[in-house]
Design a protein around this motif. Structure first.
Motif, mmCIF file in Angstrom:
data_model
loop_
_atom_site.group_PDB
_atom_site.id
_atom_site.type_symbol
_atom_site.label_atom_id
_atom_site.label_comp_id
_atom_site.label_asym_id
_atom_site.label_seq_id
_atom_site.Cartn_x
_atom_site.Cartn_y
_atom_site.Cartn_z
ATOM 1 N N MET A 250 93.140 81.921 27.032
ATOM 2 C CA MET A 250 93.521 83.011 26.128
ATOM 3 C C MET A 250 94.153 82.492 24.856
ATOM 4 N N GLY A 253 96.153 87.225 23.580
ATOM 5 C CA GLY A 253 96.702 87.957 24.726
ATOM 6 C C GLY A 253 96.742 89.460 24.540
ATOM 7 N N CYS A 260 88.677 85.819 25.249
ATOM 8 C CA CYS A 260 88.804 85.871 26.711
ATOM 9 C C CYS A 260 87.823 86.836 27.349
HETATM 10 S S1 FES Z 1 93.067 86.418 24.328
HETATM 11 FE FE1 FES Z 1 92.508 87.281 22.405
HETATM 12 S S2 FES Z 1 91.154 88.876 22.971
HETATM 13 FE FE2 FES Z 1 91.949 88.169 24.866
#
Ligand code: FES
Ligand SMILES: Cc1cc2nc3c(=O)[nH]c(=O)nc-3n(C[C@H](O)[C@H](O)[C@H](O)COP(=O)(O)OP(=O)(O)OC[C@H]3O[C@@H](n4cnc5c(N)ncnc54)[C@H](O)[C@@H]3O)c2cc1C
Length: 286
Positions: A250, A253, A260
């Motif tokens: 990720m 996040g 991700c």
């Molecule tokens: S870590 Fe950026 S969209 Fe999921």
């Protein structure tokens, strides 16, 4: 915080937290639990979470790592994270002393669906240190004012050896209770081990939990999951009633950077918790 203040908070900026306690969980020393306390009261109040969610832990000048929250919100005042030493960020974290300051960003992701679990019999299946957010869930369900909201609770937790079991004191405390069925197993015991031996899938087969009004919450190494799922299908559990948590590299996040995704889902935002039914049709094989 005022509504105006909350709106102004930048979700990319970590807030400071102090490492209050470090517990070495396993004999090999490469899995430790870090108890963190927020430096600022306001940050603590803003961090409201449920079991299953994660946070980005940041080491200034090194980077961030997504880590599941191992503590339960029923124990306020601190957060716990159980971290395996893997690369730069996690190794630097492992080298810290109590009292050190790090950054934290979160809570992130979706939790175990408490509303869906409520009123059902819960089978928790964990392997290795992936037990972290399951530990949070079990402590949440066992909390005195929460326990009656759930039916029977069965915990099947396995590690390769006794020395690799996490949360040993807590496991003993759970064993003493009569409102939870504990099945702790190791692949191979040692001279002092008086408990169960055998792989998690075999123990699931032996315990054979009923699928009636039951949900399985499972987390562990891919190989364990691969061999455990057929046992639950054989028992009659539907894909809607088997939940798991996915791991993925990720960055942000928060569903912005697109790093991700699995199929059309962002693990950081749509997950990390999914039912098997939700994962059907996605490109990765679990
Ligand atoms: S870590 Fe950026 S969209 Fe999921
Ligand atoms: C939602 C979520 C929850 C997680 N919870 C925990 C937890 O409770 N405890 C824990 O120890 N780890 C957890 N992880 C994995 C953890 O994020 C990685 O081990 C960590 O980011 C590695 O960072 P590093 O800088 O130390 O290692 P790096 O040098 O970046 O990488 C070392 C190794 O780890 C792999 N890796 C790096 N990042 C990830 C990642 N995000 N997921 C899987 N593999 C990765 C790399 O491919 C490489 O093999 C979780 C990951 C996610 C996505």
């Amino acid at each position: 915080m005022t509504t105006e203040g909350a709106a102004m908070r930048n979700p990319y900026i970590p807030v400071p937290a102090r490492v209050e306690k470090i517990i070495t969980e396993v004999d090999t020393g490469d899995i430790k639990t870090f108890r963190l306390v927020f430096v600022n009261r306001e940050d603590e109040e803003n961090f409201t979470y449920l079991p299953g969610q994660f946070a980005e832990l940041s080491i200034y000048g090194k980077g961030e790592s997504p880590i599941g929250i191992a503590s339960s919100p029923t124990r306020p005042g601190y957060l716990e994270f159980t971290v395996q030493k893997a690369g730069l960020v996690t190794s630097t974290l492992h080298d810290l002393d109590e009292g050190a300051e790090i950054g934290i960003r979160g809570p992130l992701g979706n939790p175990w669906p408490i509303d869906f679990l409520e009123g059902k019999n819960i089978v928790v299946v964990g392997g290795g240190f992936a037990f972290t957010t399951l530990r949070s869930l079990v402590n949440y369900m066992l909390f005195e004012t929460n326990r009656s909201r759930f039916g029977t609770i069965t915990v099947i937790y396995g590690a390769r050896s006794p020395g690799l079991l996490c949360y040993k004191e807590e496991l003993k405390a759970w064993e003493k209770r009569n409102d939870i069925k504990m099945c702790v197993t190791v692949d191979k015991g040692d001279a002092n081990w008086k408990g169960r031996e055998g792989f998690v899938p075999a123990v699931c087969k032996e315990v054979a939990p009923s699928p009636d009004n039951a949900v399985t919450v499972i987390c562990g190494p891919p190989i364990m999951i691969r061999f455990t799922l057929p046992e639950f299908f054989n028992l009659g559990f539907s894909r809607e009633n088997i939940l798991t948590s996915l791991e993925m590299r990720m960055k942000c996040g928060i569903g912005k950077c697109g790093r991700c995704n699995v199929g059309h889902k962002y693990i950081c935002k749509d997950g990390p918790v999914f039912s098997l039914a939700e994962l059907d049709g996605l490109t990765r094989d679990y």
